[in-house]
Design an enzyme around this catalytic site. Structure first.
Site: not given
Ligand SMILES: Cc1cc2nc3c(=O)[nH]c(=O)nc-3n(C[C@H](O)[C@H](O)[C@H](O)COP(=O)(O)OP(=O)(O)OC[C@H]3O[C@@H](n4cnc5c(N)ncnc54)[C@H](O)[C@@H]3O)c2cc1C
Length: 120
Positions: A18, A80, A103
């Site tokens: 279940q 596993g 995004e």
């Molecule tokens: C595989 C991959 C592909 C990507 N491709 C693209 C792409 O093609 N084009 C592009 O533009 N970007 C791309 N990115 C970037 C992606 O959009 C960012 O990683 C994402 O928007 C998060 O931003 P950051 O990594 O700077 O995290 P940060 O902004 O540094 O965030 C770190 C942590 O802090 C938290 N945080 C930040 N600000 C706040 C707030 N004001 N309040 C509360 N919590 C907060 C976040 O939620 C997170 O938990 C890619 C990322 C990856 C991993």
């Protein structure tokens, strides 16, 4: 579902437990709920509705979290084997994980929703 019908433990398919059926029911329900909100948000964007941003953020947050949770449960049902590369589940789990970050993180989605609600 195919794996739970196939996998035998304690003399029966794990699909007969279940707990397995409850897990599958929750997974299907959560997936459909997320999909419904996603389609509603898409309709709002198409219609250029004033609340399209809030609904997009709600749909992104819910559908990425629900997708990750559903795959996490699927991995658990594989036991596993779910953790091993012999099956694709661990890759689905890793692939989905990034969508709570990409995004705009899901924390940022919550900010968009919260601010929009308080603006009303
Ligand atoms: C595989 C991959 C592909 C990507 N491709 C693209 C792409 O093609 N084009 C592009 O533009 N970007 C791309 N990115 C970037 C992606 O959009 C960012 O990683 C994402 O928007 C998060 O931003 P950051 O990594 O700077 O995290 P940060 O902004 O540094 O965030 C770190 C942590 O802090 C938290 N945080 C930040 N600000 C706040 C707030 N004001 N309040 C509360 N919590 C907060 C976040 O939620 C997170 O938990 C890619 C990322 C990856 C991993």
């Amino acid at each position: 579902m195919a794996y739970t019908r196939d996998r035998q433990q304690f003399g029966q398919a794990i699909a007969d437990f279940q707990n397995t059926q409850f897990m599958l029911a929750d997974m299907a329900t959560d997936l459909e709920a997320a999909r419904a909100l996603l389609y509603l948000a898409a309709c709002k964007v198409s219609a250029n509705a004033p609340d399209k941003s809030r609904f997009s953020a709600m749909a992104k947050r819910l559908s990425t979290d629900a997708g990750s949770e559903v795959v996490n449960k699927a991995l658990q049902l594989f036991g596993g084997y779910g953790y091993l590369k012999d099956y694709p589940i661990e890759r689905f789990w890793r692939d989905l994980r990034v969508h709570s970050i990409l995004e705009g993180t899901n924390q940022v989605m919550r900010m968009i929703v919260g601010r929009d609600l308080l603006r009303q």
